[in-house]
Design a protein around this motif. Structure first.
Motif: not given
Length: 126
Positions: A17-29
């Motif tokens: 297993s692996l867990r990927l993350s995606c971090a957002f900035s600059g907008f309301t997710l």
């Protein structure tokens, strides 16, 4: 400025297993549909999973059915792709993408997204 940054890629063994993350900035997710895509060497980019804005329905590709899940934490501005029962054919560069949309189900099509991250490599090998 709107940015997406993936993390969590690496080497996993088949069945792992692996867990990927995606971090957002600059907008309301919560107002954005989010998609995860992957591209293996010599192949076209394909949609893996997506999540409709504001906690709406998800959609997934047949190749990951029952193995991958997508989730989001709007407060932390993070979207996750949990990948279980990994197979060598899951090896690819994985990217997250976002689009502001007011109606309809999220898309698994590459053309359905405006904003993209740089991608993170996932390698499944023994």
């Amino acid at each position: 400025q709107l940015q997406l940054v993936e993390s969590g890629g690496g080497l996993a063994q088949p069945g792992g297993s692996l867990r990927l993350s995606c971090a957002f900035s600059g907008f309301t997710l919560e107002y954005y549909d989010i998609g995860w895509f992957r591209q293996a060497p010599g192949k076209e980019r394909e949609g893996v999973m997506c999540m409709t804005r504001d906690g709406g329905p998800t959609n997934y590709g047949d190749s990951v059915k029952g193995r991958f899940t997508i989730s989001r934490d709007n407060a932390k501005k993070l979207v996750y792709l949990q990948m279980n029962s990994l197979k060598p054919e899951d090896t690819a560069v994985y990217s997250c993408a976002a689009i502001h949309r007011k109606s309809g189900l999220c898309s698994l099509g590459v053309g359905g997204y405006r904003y993209w991250g740089q991608g993170t490599q996932v390698t499944v090998s023994s």
